[in-house]
Design a protein around this motif. Structure first.
Motif, PDB file in Angstrom:
ATOM      1  N   UNK A 333       0.820  -1.218   0.000  1.00  0.00           N
ATOM      2  CA  UNK A 333       0.000   0.000   0.000  1.00  0.00           C
ATOM      3  C   UNK A 333       0.856   1.272   0.000  1.00  0.00           C
ATOM      4  N   UNK A 334       2.145   1.114  -0.224  1.00  0.00           N
ATOM      5  CA  UNK A 334       3.019   2.270  -0.362  1.00  0.00           C
ATOM      6  C   UNK A 334       2.869   2.927  -1.722  1.00  0.00           C
ATOM      7  N   UNK A 335       3.400   4.134  -1.831  1.00  0.00           N
ATOM      8  CA  UNK A 335       3.271   4.940  -3.047  1.00  0.00           C
ATOM      9  C   UNK A 335       4.643   5.113  -3.708  1.00  0.00           C
ATOM     10  N   UNK A 336       4.693   4.865  -5.019  1.00  0.00           N
ATOM     11  CA  UNK A 336       5.874   5.170  -5.816  1.00  0.00           C
ATOM     12  C   UNK A 336       5.524   6.356  -6.717  1.00  0.00           C
ATOM     13  N   UNK A 337       6.310   7.414  -6.639  1.00  0.00           N
ATOM     14  CA  UNK A 337       6.137   8.568  -7.511  1.00  0.00           C
ATOM     15  C   UNK A 337       7.143   8.414  -8.644  1.00  0.00           C
ATOM     16  N   UNK A 338       6.659   7.955  -9.799  1.00  0.00           N
ATOM     17  CA  UNK A 338       7.523   7.706 -10.957  1.00  0.00           C
ATOM     18  C   UNK A 338       7.499   8.932 -11.861  1.00  0.00           C
ATOM     19  N   UNK A 339       8.682   9.483 -12.143  1.00  0.00           N
ATOM     20  CA  UNK A 339       8.763  10.721 -12.905  1.00  0.00           C
ATOM     21  C   UNK A 339       9.855  10.621 -13.951  1.00  0.00           C
ATOM     22  N   UNK A 340       9.646  11.283 -15.094  1.00  0.00           N
ATOM     23  CA  UNK A 340      10.687  11.426 -16.100  1.00  0.00           C
ATOM     24  C   UNK A 340      10.466  12.708 -16.890  1.00  0.00           C
ATOM     25  N   UNK A 341      11.562  13.342 -17.287  1.00  0.00           N
ATOM     26  CA  UNK A 341      11.475  14.516 -18.159  1.00  0.00           C
ATOM     27  C   UNK A 341      12.009  14.201 -19.551  1.00  0.00           C
ATOM     28  N   UNK A 342      12.102  12.912 -19.882  1.00  0.00           N
ATOM     29  CA  UNK A 342      12.584  12.500 -21.197  1.00  0.00           C
ATOM     30  C   UNK A 342      11.507  12.801 -22.238  1.00  0.00           C
ATOM     31  N   UNK A 343      11.827  13.663 -23.194  1.00  0.00           N
ATOM     32  CA  UNK A 343      10.843  14.093 -24.191  1.00  0.00           C
ATOM     33  C   UNK A 343      10.742  13.142 -25.372  1.00  0.00           C
ATOM     34  N   UNK A 344      11.557  12.084 -25.386  1.00  0.00           N
ATOM     35  CA  UNK A 344      11.573  11.187 -26.546  1.00  0.00           C
ATOM     36  C   UNK A 344      10.431  10.180 -26.549  1.00  0.00           C
ATOM     37  N   UNK A 345       9.657  10.107 -25.450  1.00  0.00           N
ATOM     38  CA  UNK A 345       8.487   9.224 -25.427  1.00  0.00           C
ATOM     39  C   UNK A 345       7.384   9.888 -24.612  1.00  0.00           C
ATOM     40  N   UNK A 385       3.464  16.869 -27.592  1.00  0.00           N
ATOM     41  CA  UNK A 385       4.771  16.230 -27.416  1.00  0.00           C
ATOM     42  C   UNK A 385       5.784  17.170 -26.769  1.00  0.00           C
ATOM     43  N   UNK A 386       5.515  18.487 -26.808  1.00  0.00           N
ATOM     44  CA  UNK A 386       6.408  19.424 -26.132  1.00  0.00           C
ATOM     45  C   UNK A 386       6.193  19.416 -24.621  1.00  0.00           C
ATOM     46  N   UNK A 387       5.144  18.731 -24.171  1.00  0.00           N
ATOM     47  CA  UNK A 387       4.876  18.606 -22.739  1.00  0.00           C
ATOM     48  C   UNK A 387       5.670  17.402 -22.224  1.00  0.00           C
ATOM     49  N   UNK A 388       6.946  17.619 -21.927  1.00  0.00           N
ATOM     50  CA  UNK A 388       7.891  16.529 -21.692  1.00  0.00           C
ATOM     51  C   UNK A 388       7.709  15.823 -20.357  1.00  0.00           C
ATOM     52  N   UNK A 389       7.170  16.513 -19.336  1.00  0.00           N
ATOM     53  CA  UNK A 389       7.134  15.943 -17.993  1.00  0.00           C
ATOM     54  C   UNK A 389       6.024  14.908 -17.841  1.00  0.00           C
ATOM     55  N   UNK A 390       6.380  13.767 -17.271  1.00  0.00           N
ATOM     56  CA  UNK A 390       5.417  12.698 -17.015  1.00  0.00           C
ATOM     57  C   UNK A 390       5.637  12.194 -15.585  1.00  0.00           C
ATOM     58  N   UNK A 391       4.610  12.321 -14.743  1.00  0.00           N
ATOM     59  CA  UNK A 391       4.698  11.883 -13.355  1.00  0.00           C
ATOM     60  C   UNK A 391       3.460  11.056 -13.025  1.00  0.00           C
ATOM     61  N   UNK A 392       3.677   9.877 -12.456  1.00  0.00           N
ATOM     62  CA  UNK A 392       2.577   8.979 -12.107  1.00  0.00           C
ATOM     63  C   UNK A 392       2.739   8.551 -10.646  1.00  0.00           C
ATOM     64  N   UNK A 393       1.695   8.755  -9.855  1.00  0.00           N
ATOM     65  CA  UNK A 393       1.654   8.264  -8.470  1.00  0.00           C
ATOM     66  C   UNK A 393       1.046   6.863  -8.489  1.00  0.00           C
ATOM     67  N   UNK A 394       1.808   5.867  -8.042  1.00  0.00           N
ATOM     68  CA  UNK A 394       1.399   4.455  -8.154  1.00  0.00           C
ATOM     69  C   UNK A 394       1.306   3.852  -6.756  1.00  0.00           C
ATOM     70  N   UNK A 395       0.194   3.215  -6.474  1.00  0.00           N
ATOM     71  CA  UNK A 395       0.025   2.511  -5.188  1.00  0.00           C
ATOM     72  C   UNK A 395       0.344   1.035  -5.379  1.00  0.00           C
TER      73      UNK A 395
END
Length: 398
Positions: A333-345, A385-395
């Motif tokens: 039940x912990x949370x992983x905050x997965x983030x990347x600023x890679x604009x290639x995907x 696609x110029x919106x490079x930041x992707x962050x997902x909060x995962x339980x």
């Protein structure tokens, strides 16, 4: 007067630019047509010599230039830059009027109409970042326009390029009264120490503002938090202020220790009650597994590419492995905050990495929330696609 060269675009690139796409890709033109000097203005035409727009020639990692205007009669001069800056500031009026947040992006490159140029605000100080020699050729007009548009304590710059158009970083004072660093900025009531004269980075990544707020307000309370690739510990500060029982910040850079202590201290947080580790993140994962450590909240915000003596890391190919290591030390039940600023995907592929890692570890999960760039990092709606930041909060469910 800046030289103007007519450049004929190949199909289908001409059609793309006609629809408002601002980037001039390398493959869009015959390389033999390119001018000798970066900063040359380009009169862009299609195969029938019909005008598409005026841009500039500037080599950077995204392409060889940017469209500036589709008005054939518009001059690229101080008045042009002033108009763009005034419009950008109008769009951020709510930020300028918010005393609890005094650091944000004022001008976001192509999102505000000038690719290759960003401007950030830090409590009265402005930092201009230049991403190619081409746009830097307009510095006199840009600084004159900025000086007449905003009230400032000082303006600093960071040149993130070298003479070959490759990425590099340096910084310098431009005008005003030099600051006494660190300067203190507010972000949703939190305090961060900022250095505009100390190398590549300032001490805080402004594009993660909403993520830090989410951590503080919804996820940190009563947790044991791990912040990997922690830089100056900004996520750890947010977690501590949100009620985390303890934070552990891990970064391989030696300077991260002093920088993280500084960020805790300016928020009146006892840094000695926190753990700050100067070590390779992947080595720390192994250490944590050996000692059977578990964390309720894990932040993964790696650089797009990194190299140490033992290994290289690329988010485009190694993020699933990073996630698998994080899953192993995340409590149920912990949370992983997965983030990347890679604009290639994009976000879809990023979620594929997440699913791949959880499937490989036979672990169930639930996505709690997602984030992309905040509102001050203005992005053209038509070109996400110029919106490079992707962050997902995962339980982690099991």
């Amino acid at each position: 007067m800046t030289q103007i060269v007519t450049l004929q675009l190949k199909q289908p690139f001409a059609n793309s630019l006609k629809k408002g796409y601002p980037l001039l890709p390398k493959d869009a033109v015959d390389a033999r047509q390119l001018p000798a000097q970066q900063g040359t203005l380009l009169r862009l035409v299609d195969q029938h010599q019909r005008f598409i727009g005026t841009g500039y020639y500037g080599i950077q990692n995204k392409g060889i230039g940017w469209v500036l205007t589709t008005d054939a009669n518009e001059a690229i001069d101080q008045a042009f830059f002033s108009k763009k800056f005034k419009k950008a500031i109008e769009n951020r009026e709510a930020f300028f009027n918010n005393p609890s947040t005094t650091a944000f992006r004022v001008f976001n490159g192509e999102g505000d109409g000038i690719g290759g140029l960003t401007i950030d605000f830090f409590n009265g100080y402005y930092m201009v970042s230049w991403y190619s020699e081409g746009i830097y050729c307009f510095k006199e007009a840009v600084y004159a326009a900025l000086a007449e548009t905003v009230h400032y304590e000082a303006i600093y710059e960071k040149k993130r390029f070298d003479g070959k158009g490759q990425y590099m970083e340096q910084d310098d004072f431009v005008m005003g009264t030099p600051g006494e660093f660190p300067i203190m900025v507010k972000e949703n009531g939190m305090t961060y120490a900022v250095h505009l004269n100390d190398g590549a980075m300032t001490g805080i990544f402004l594009d993660q503002r909403d993520v830090r707020l989410a951590i503080r307000e919804r996820y940190a309370n009563q947790t044991n938090m791990l912040n990997t690739f922690s830089y100056t510990g900004a996520f750890s500060v947010a977690a501590a202020l949100g009620g985390a029982l303890k934070t552990t910040s891990v970064d391989v850079a030696k300077r991260s220790l002093a920088k993280t202590i500084e960020q805790f201290s300016v928020n009146d947080i006892d840094y000695e009650a926190q753990a700050i580790k100067v070590m390779d993140v992947f080595h720390y994962f192994k250490y944590a597994q050996r000692h059977e450590l578990k964390f309720d909240l894990v932040v993964l915000d790696p650089p797009s590419f990194a190299r140490t003596k033992q290994m290289t890391f690329s988010t485009a190919k190694d993020y699933p492995k990073l996630l698998k290591d994080a899953i192993a030390i995340t409590a149920k039940n912990g949370i992983i905050v997965a983030s990347t600023n890679n604009a290639s995907f994009g976000m879809k592929k990023f979620k594929g990495f997440i699913d791949q890692a959880f499937q490989a570890t036979n672990t169930r999960y639930k996505i709690m929330e997602e984030h992309s760039l905040p509102k001050d990092f203005r992005v053209l709606r038509e070109y996400p696609e110029f919106n490079y930041l992707k962050v997902v909060f995962i339980k982690k469910l099991s």
